[in-house]
Write a protein that holds these residues in place. Structure first.
Motif, PDB file in Angstrom:
ATOM      1  N   GLU A  15       0.828  -1.210   0.000  1.00  0.00           N
ATOM      2  CA  GLU A  15       0.000   0.000   0.000  1.00  0.00           C
ATOM      3  C   GLU A  15       0.853   1.248   0.000  1.00  0.00           C
ATOM      4  OE1 GLU A  15      -2.049   3.455   1.702  1.00  0.00           O
ATOM      5  OE2 GLU A  15      -0.468   2.273   2.700  1.00  0.00           O
ATOM      6  N   SER A  20      -2.106   4.779  -5.749  1.00  0.00           N
ATOM      7  CA  SER A  20      -3.089   4.557  -4.668  1.00  0.00           C
ATOM      8  C   SER A  20      -4.092   3.481  -5.062  1.00  0.00           C
ATOM      9  CB  SER A  20      -3.819   5.863  -4.323  1.00  0.00           C
ATOM     10  OG  SER A  20      -2.917   6.844  -3.872  1.00  0.00           O
ATOM     11  N   SER A  50      -5.470  -0.510  -1.038  1.00  0.00           N
ATOM     12  CA  SER A  50      -6.078   0.135   0.129  1.00  0.00           C
ATOM     13  C   SER A  50      -6.519  -0.900   1.156  1.00  0.00           C
ATOM     14  CB  SER A  50      -7.278   0.980  -0.301  1.00  0.00           C
ATOM     15  OG  SER A  50      -8.276   0.159  -0.897  1.00  0.00           O
ATOM     16  N   TYR A  51      -6.869  -0.400   2.340  1.00  0.00           N
ATOM     17  CA  TYR A  51      -7.374  -1.238   3.426  1.00  0.00           C
ATOM     18  C   TYR A  51      -8.903  -1.159   3.453  1.00  0.00           C
ATOM     19  CZ  TYR A  51      -2.578  -0.372   5.075  1.00  0.00           C
ATOM     20  OH  TYR A  51      -1.217  -0.242   5.173  1.00  0.00           O
ATOM     21  N   THR A  52      -9.539  -2.265   3.782  1.00  0.00           N
ATOM     22  CA  THR A  52     -10.990  -2.256   3.946  1.00  0.00           C
ATOM     23  C   THR A  52     -11.335  -2.186   5.434  1.00  0.00           C
ATOM     24  OG1 THR A  52     -11.315  -4.652   4.198  1.00  0.00           O
ATOM     25  CG2 THR A  52     -11.118  -3.786   1.934  1.00  0.00           C
ATOM     26  N   ASP A  96      -7.227  -2.287  -6.457  1.00  0.00           N
ATOM     27  CA  ASP A  96      -8.199  -1.732  -7.392  1.00  0.00           C
ATOM     28  C   ASP A  96      -7.604  -1.846  -8.799  1.00  0.00           C
ATOM     29  OD1 ASP A  96      -9.846  -0.213  -9.010  1.00  0.00           O
ATOM     30  OD2 ASP A  96     -10.143   1.374  -7.522  1.00  0.00           O
ATOM     31  N   LYS A 148       5.917   7.298   2.086  1.00  0.00           N
ATOM     32  CA  LYS A 148       4.474   7.359   2.322  1.00  0.00           C
ATOM     33  C   LYS A 148       4.111   8.197   3.536  1.00  0.00           C
ATOM     34  CE  LYS A 148       0.167   5.940   1.624  1.00  0.00           C
ATOM     35  NZ  LYS A 148      -0.599   6.167   0.382  1.00  0.00           N
TER      36      LYS A 148
END
Length: 276
Positions: free
Chosen positions: A85, A91, A94-96, A104, A232
């Protein structure tokens, strides 16, 4: 704050049936991936873009001089602080709310930085062709069946595990179960431990191991690359506050190529110990 969930894998209960692999293939509609014979019960050497979990097999001489046959369900660990990440320049990762780390594909450009910086080697790039025959790449890995979680279901691998070697639930409950299990098996497995490495902030796939992680081909102390943290968590936020979006994109491309590719990784202080 969203409830954290964890997949608990107790390798001491695994009987090597590979039902988890079949369930993952079926649910995610992943194609078959013919392999050369490896000379063991293990069907695949490692996870790949088309095989998101693999049942590993190790013959190990234990502390008493006996031979143990050690199985392990191997897939993405879904790190709390995920290197993939951090290094993704688009980007696209991502984290859920469930703690899973997802890709994605609409944003992924196939640069490969996630693949090169994952401390567990669980991300792979897959080749595709568009309608004009032009080739392009997308990163692929286990999603922890996030689409199932959103519908109130459990990961496919968990639901099909007949010996109960895998469970899925709230983090604290799973950690308590892991601790209880380790205490139960310590007499038989003196080196039994919980694998939830702090160097990546912990993981959302934790293990009860009968032996040290290295016996299973797992890194003992995996860490997020220093360059990824600096980029980051420090350089990128400061840069966005000081310069325009276009300039920041150019700076980002330079930093990514300098620090996140394989040559850049050779300059990491810790050497980037990578196993799977």
């Amino acid at each position: 704050m969203a409830t954290e969930y964890v997949k608990l894998v107790d390798v001491t209960k695994c009987d090597g049936c590979r039902a988890c692999m079949v369930a993952c293939k079926n649910w995610n509609d992943l194609p078959a991936e013919p392999q050369d014979f490896l000379g063991t019960m293990q069907s695949h050497a490692n996870v790949s873009a088309d095989t998101w979990n693999v049942l590993t097999f190790v013959e190990h001489e234990n502390s008493k001089g006996g031979l143990d046959y050690l199985f392990r369900h191997s897939s993405c660990y879904h790190c709390v602080d995920a290197a993939c990440e951090k290094v993704c320049p688009e980007s696209a990762i991502s984290y859920t709310d469930f703690g899973s780390v997802v890709i994605d594909h609409d944003k992924c450009v196939g640069c490969g930085y996630c693949e090169q910086n994952c401390p567990f080697d669980v991300i792979s790039l897959k080749e595709y062709k568009d309608k004009n025959g032009k080739e392009y790449r997308k990163a692929n890995k286990c999603t922890m069946c996030t689409d199932r979680l959103e519908e109130g279901l459990q990961p496919a691998c968990v639901t099909t595990c007949h010996p109960g070697a895998m469970q899925f639930g709230e983090k604290e409950e799973m950690l308590q179960k892991a601790e209880k299990r380790v205490s139960e098996i310590k007499e038989r497995y003196p080196n039994a431990t919980i694998y939830n490495p702090a160097g990546v902030g912990g993981t959302h796939t934790i293990y009860v191991l009968a032996e040290k992680p290295s016996v299973y081909g797992m890194p003992e102390n995996p860490k997020v690359p220093t360059s990824a943290v600096l980029w980051k968590d420090y350089a990128q936020p400061i840069g966005k506050a000081m310069v325009g979006g276009v300039t920041m994109a150019l700076v980002g491309a330079f930093v990514a190529n300098k620090f996140f590719d394989k040559k850049g990784k050779e300059h990491e202080e810790d050497g980037g110990d990578r196993h799977e």
